[in-house]
Design an enzyme around this catalytic site. Structure first.
Site, PDB file in Angstrom:
ATOM      1  N   ASP A 223      29.592  47.200  47.538  1.00 25.45           N
ATOM      2  CA  ASP A 223      29.878  48.573  47.144  1.00 25.45           C
ATOM      3  C   ASP A 223      29.153  48.919  45.849  1.00 25.45           C
ATOM      4  OD1 ASP A 223      31.606  50.991  47.549  1.00 25.45           O
ATOM      5  OD2 ASP A 223      32.411  50.388  45.602  1.00 25.45           O
ATOM      6  N   GLU A 274      23.715  28.302  49.798  1.00 32.06           N
ATOM      7  CA  GLU A 274      24.403  27.015  49.814  1.00 32.06           C
ATOM      8  C   GLU A 274      25.228  26.836  51.081  1.00 32.06           C
ATOM      9  OE1 GLU A 274      26.847  26.889  46.362  1.00 32.06           O
ATOM     10  OE2 GLU A 274      25.181  27.268  44.959  1.00 32.06           O
TER      11      GLU A 274
END
Length: 560
Positions: A223, A274
């Site tokens: 956002d 990751e």
């Protein structure tokens, strides 16, 4: 229990979970409070989402994006977060979220969570701590507290205006009862902006990202992704009166699109890397051009950015050809897909917007006294044609819940029912976004059209929506619902998301015509019929005539 056909679909698209799925995905936005209510309180919830995942799998979407469901006082429908790592009781529990996520993945549907990093709720523990500590404290340094101007600090630190109207600064009362510092809130006064130059803020959001990634989310829609960093010194700035509430048409704004945001997203990019499974970030970044927006999706930053330039383009053939060209060139130059969108929870639904006859800046909304109100039949015809055009374009696409039913903007909401902070902060001068957020209809004969078992609805639903309910469209071959199913099935069958656009001539200046793979696409934006090319019609937004392709109609034709 997953039906055999849905299980087969999940198997067929299992490779989606090991690839850069976001390059071609069709992603369906769920505004949870307005999607489906399982509890009967009139507010949609996570169990309601789970209950309708088969409907979304049947529609043919690849992923869902959930607007905020985290703990919040709900002053801005969840975009004021008080706890980023919990589910608000309105929507259920973390266990409900985990069950929904597992059920979606079992159907081959990925899940994207909304993330609100520009600001928190004023009820967030950090802000509550800031209010009871002194100016210059560690607690206040997490937000943008400043001394006021004037002899006694009685004036705001600068002249910035809130996105929702009114000043962007609120003065606090210090613990000794004296008027004190001011804090910045680009949105509502209950949504104080974080200071992203603060390392503690950056580390906290790394923790939040990992919390949801560890639970299995496939990515985040970020956002206000263009608003986290403010210009040094916070200089005065006056936005143009015709600007959309989130910017988009302006350059050089001291609180939108600053270069410092890119360092933040590079850090997040490495964090997501990751995790296995190609997790993705999508930017809500309102910027003037596709070329500027493409900076958010360079190879070491985000994976997607909403193409608001496309969303805001008028129903005009030349303008559409230009923005498609600009988008493909800009995003392609950085190795990213174009991400197409026509509606969301912040804009007038395109089944109404495309038939407006007066200017309507983003975020202002439309209501009973708005000029140039849409013609419903024209709006729906253009919306179906626009979607048929959009879903043929290479790249990824976003759909907003209810557009597959042809839902228009709800214009005649009672003043007492409106809840958007824009409506409240402008004292009714702007209608705001409630009209695109009305709970959607599932069953024509059920209470609340099947949205809620009790018929309760946090915003009133129009009586004419019975004919637009999902079950009322299921067996109608010409319905908007079946059009969307056809488009998504043919898009996948013909691999249009991974295709290449080749412009075609010979159809006149009022047409948008191109070839993507084996499919020829012609959209008639003018008033006179256009002759159809040879081939087999595999999808059309409306009936074809003997003279060819009527006005405000788009067709897909497979070459024989």
């Amino acid at each position: 229990m997953i039906s055999p056909d849905l299980a087969e679909r999940a198997d067929l698209h299992a490779d989606l979970f090991a690839s850069e799925w976001w390059r071609t995905a069709v992603i369906y936005q769920i505004y949870p409070r307005s999607f489906a209510d399982s509890s009967g309180d009139g507010i949609g919830d996570l169990r309601g989402v789970t209950d309708h995942l088969d409907d979304l799998a049947e529609l043919g979407v690849d992923a869902i994006w959930l607007s905020p469901f985290q703990r919040s006082p709900q002053k801005d429908a969840g975009y004021d977060v008080s706890d980023y790592c919990d589910v608000d009781p309105l929507f259920g529990t973390l266990a409900d979220f985990d069950a929904m996520l597992e059920a979606a993945h079992a159907r081959g549907i990925r899940v994207i969570s909304d993330l609100v990093p520009n600001h928190s709720s004023d009820q967030h523990p950090w802000f509550q701590e800031a209010l009871v500590t002194a100016p210059g404290s560690r607690e206040r340094a997490r937000y943008l507290f400043r001394d006021g101007r004037g002899a006694t600090g009685e004036l705001p630190p600068n002249n910035w205006e809130s996105v929702f109207g009114g000043p962007a600064w609120t003065r606090v009362v210090e613990t000794d009862g004296r008027p004190g510092q001011w804090y910045l809130h680009l949105f509502d006064a209950t949504q104080p902006d974080f200071d992203w130059s603060n390392d503690e803020v950056r580390e906290e959001f790394r923790r939040i990202l990992r919390f949801w990634l560890d639970r299995g989310v496939d990515g985040f829609r970020v956002d206000v992704a263009h608003g986290l960093v403010k210009q040094d010194g916070l200089p005065d700035y006056v936005a143009p009166t015709d600007a959309g509430s989130m910017g988009g048409g302006e350059s050089g704004v001291p609180y939108w699109g600053r270069d410092g945001v890119h360092e933040i997203y590079r850090d997040w990019h490495h964090l997501l890397a990751e995790y296995a499974g190609a997790r993705a970030l999508c930017a809500e970044a309102w910027l003037p051009t596709p070329e500027q927006t493409a900076r958010w999706v360079r190879p070491d930053e985000m994976q997607q950015a909403f193409n608001f330039a496309y969303l805001e383009t008028a129903w005009d053939a030349a303008a559409l050809r230009d923005v498609i060209d600009e988008s493909l060139a800009a995003y392609g130059a950085v190795g990213a897909p174009s991400t197409w969108v026509l509606s969301n929870h912040d804009v007038v639904r395109h089944a109404s917007r495309l038939a407006l006859t007066a200017e309507n800046p983003q975020g202002h909304g439309i209501g009973p006294d708005s000029p140039g109100k849409p013609i419903p039949a024209l709006g729906l015809r253009r919306a179906r044609a626009a979607t048929t055009l959009m879903l043929a374009l290479p790249g990824s696409a976003y759909l907003y819940q209810g557009e597959e039913l042809g839902l228009p903007e709800v214009i005649d909401l009672p003043a007492a029912a409106r809840q958007d902070p824009t409506w409240l902060r402008t004292h009714g001068e702007r209608y705001g976004r409630d009209g695109c957020r009305v709970p959607i209809p599932w069953n024509a004969a059920a209470p609340g059209y099947g949205f809620s078992p009790t018929g309760a609805s946090w915003l009133p639903q129009p009586g004419e929506w019975a004919g637009l309910a999902r079950d009322a469209q299921e067996s109608v071959p010409t319905s908007t619902l079946l059009l969307y199913r056809t488009l998504l099935a043919e898009r996948r069958r013909n691999d249009l998301g991974a295709g290449t656009l080749e412009w075609l001539g010979g159809f006149g200046t009022d047409a948008v015509a191109f070839r993507n793979g084996n499919v020829t696409v012609v959209a008639n934006i003018g008033s006179a019929a256009i002759a159809l090319p040879d081939g087999t019609v595999i999808a059309a937004s409306g009936p074809l005539s003997r003279r060819g392709l009527p006005a405000d109609t788009t067709v897909w034709i497979a070459q024989d």
